[in-house]
Design an enzyme around this catalytic site. Structure first.
Site, PDB file in Angstrom:
ATOM      1  N   SER A  67       0.835  -1.199   0.000  1.00 14.06           N
ATOM      2  CA  SER A  67       0.000   0.000   0.000  1.00 14.06           C
ATOM      3  C   SER A  67       0.873   1.254   0.000  1.00 14.06           C
ATOM      4  O   SER A  67       1.646   1.456  -0.930  1.00 14.06           O
ATOM      5  CB  SER A  67      -0.970  -0.050   1.188  1.00 14.06           C
ATOM      6  OG  SER A  67      -1.997   0.902   1.039  1.00 14.06           O
ATOM      7  N   ASP A 126      -9.264  -5.572  -4.828  1.00 15.99           N
ATOM      8  CA  ASP A 126      -8.578  -4.486  -4.126  1.00 15.99           C
ATOM      9  C   ASP A 126      -8.573  -3.268  -5.040  1.00 15.99           C
ATOM     10  O   ASP A 126      -7.958  -3.291  -6.105  1.00 15.99           O
ATOM     11  CB  ASP A 126      -7.149  -4.919  -3.778  1.00 15.99           C
ATOM     12  CG  ASP A 126      -6.362  -3.849  -3.036  1.00 15.99           C
ATOM     13  OD1 ASP A 126      -6.947  -2.796  -2.695  1.00 15.99           O
ATOM     14  OD2 ASP A 126      -5.156  -4.067  -2.800  1.00 15.99           O
ATOM     15  N   HIS A 164      -7.854  -5.701   0.348  1.00 16.38           N
ATOM     16  CA  HIS A 164      -6.635  -4.891   0.392  1.00 16.38           C
ATOM     17  C   HIS A 164      -5.598  -5.483   1.335  1.00 16.38           C
ATOM     18  O   HIS A 164      -4.401  -5.242   1.170  1.00 16.38           O
ATOM     19  CB  HIS A 164      -6.983  -3.461   0.821  1.00 16.38           C
ATOM     20  CG  HIS A 164      -5.826  -2.517   0.767  1.00 16.38           C
ATOM     21  ND1 HIS A 164      -5.060  -2.335  -0.367  1.00 16.38           N
ATOM     22  CD2 HIS A 164      -5.286  -1.698   1.709  1.00 16.38           C
ATOM     23  CE1 HIS A 164      -4.114  -1.446  -0.122  1.00 16.38           C
ATOM     24  NE2 HIS A 164      -4.222  -1.057   1.126  1.00 16.38           N
TER      25      HIS A 164
END
Length: 328
Positions: free
Chosen positions: A181, A253, A315
């Site tokens: 991320s 995601d 995610h």
């Protein structure tokens, strides 16, 4: 474990699958920096990282835990961006530079500073020299996500000096820069700086948001020789995985699909299974063929705060549940 062939006809070998799982775990323990639980000059299984994390102390799960030394911890100060750590796995002969995902208020603020700004490298002297020598072209018209470019303002030279020192002692070791991320975006930028300084890293990111405009995406692909790696992989029927820029993306995601006006660089591996566990047969090598669209990332009935959206299951589910300083 059998070799699994993807729709692109390139195999996800046991070696590549093991690397993917290893580095998402290495990336995930960067979350322990928030609690000051990564200690310099110690091996993973001798207090270098928390004993409650299996990846750090269980040599069945991580056979080289006792040979992996934490060399440097980057703990971003208030108003700064970019916590991470530098470690050397002497068993695998790899230098790991891993960055933490969104944790602090500054991390969240940077995630949402999405307007484009002109790109300027940290290593300006080396950048200009490469251009003058004709080794790279100038990144003309290059713009990127403002929030992530802030990282170059706080990334100190200590990382590069320490890495140079390590590689002087172990010149045969490879460099892997990784993150999930926000950490993936920072790993991308750190990888660019390492390339400019003459290193040849493998940048391996998970759930990377889009951060480049089209001009910079093209320049980054040239810098990491993305086309050449893709062609060699197809020619040899084997993903060339020692250097270059690779992104791992999970179905459902949506973070890798935003902001929609930016572009992803590098070569993509796509996890097409929602739930854990995810095995080699659940990974599709897509290479430069980025087929993600924003609508594919949203589920029906999805509601709540934006910060809640950033932590949806899809995610976090990248071979493990990537959530905080957990057991792994």
């Amino acid at each position: 474990m059998p070799v699994v062939h993807c729709s692109s006809n390139l195999p996800i070998t046991p070696y590549i699958y093991e690397r993917l799982v290893y580095f998402i775990k290495a990336s995930s323990i960067s979350s322990c920096i928030s609690d000051n639980l990564l200690l310099v000059n110690k091996t993973f299984n001798d207090g270098g990282c928390p004993p409650h994390i299996n990846f750090c102390n269980d040599e069945i799960i991580n056979p080289t835990a006792g040979q992996t030394v934490v060399e440097l911890v980057l703990n971003a100060k208030k108003g700064e961006l970019g916590s991470g750590y530098l470690a050397v796995d002497h068993g695998k002969k790899v230098v790991i530079l891993a960055f933490r995902g969104s944790t602090t208020r500054q991390d969240w603020f940077s995630d949402f500073e999405i307007y484009p700004v002109n790109y300027s490298p940290l290593c300006v002297k080396e950048y200009r020299k490469l251009i003058e020598e004709g080794k790279i072209r100038e990144c003309e018209g290059c713009k990127m996500h403002r929030g992530f470019l802030r990282f170059t303002e706080t990334l100190g030279m200590d990382v590069f000096k320490k890495m140079e020192s390590i590689l002087e002692s172990f010149p045969e070791y490879r460099i892997v820069v990784t993150g999930h991320s926000l950490g993936a975006a920072l790993a991308s930028l750190a990888g660019i700086e390492l390339k400019i300084r003459g290193f040849d890293p493998l940048v391996l990111t998970f759930a990377t948001p889009k951060i480049f405009n089209s001009e910079m995406k093209q320049w980054v692909d040239e810098l990491f020789e993305t086309d050449a790696i893709e062609k060699e992989s197809i020619l040899k029927d084997e993903i060339q995985f020692r250097k270059g820029y690779f992104r791992v993306v999970h179905t459902g995601d949506y973070i890798p699909m935003v902001p929609p006006f930016y572009h992803p660089a590098g070569l993509e591996m796509f996890i097409n299974k929602v739930g854990l566990p995810q095995n080699a047969e659940d990974i599709e090598y897509r290479g430069k063929n980025n087929r993600l669209t924003l609508k594919d990332g949203f589920r029906e009935g999805m509601s709540g705060l934006v910060e809640d959206w950033l932590h949806v299951y899809e995610h976090r589910a990248y071979f493990i549940d990537v959530v905080g300083c957990s057991g792994l």
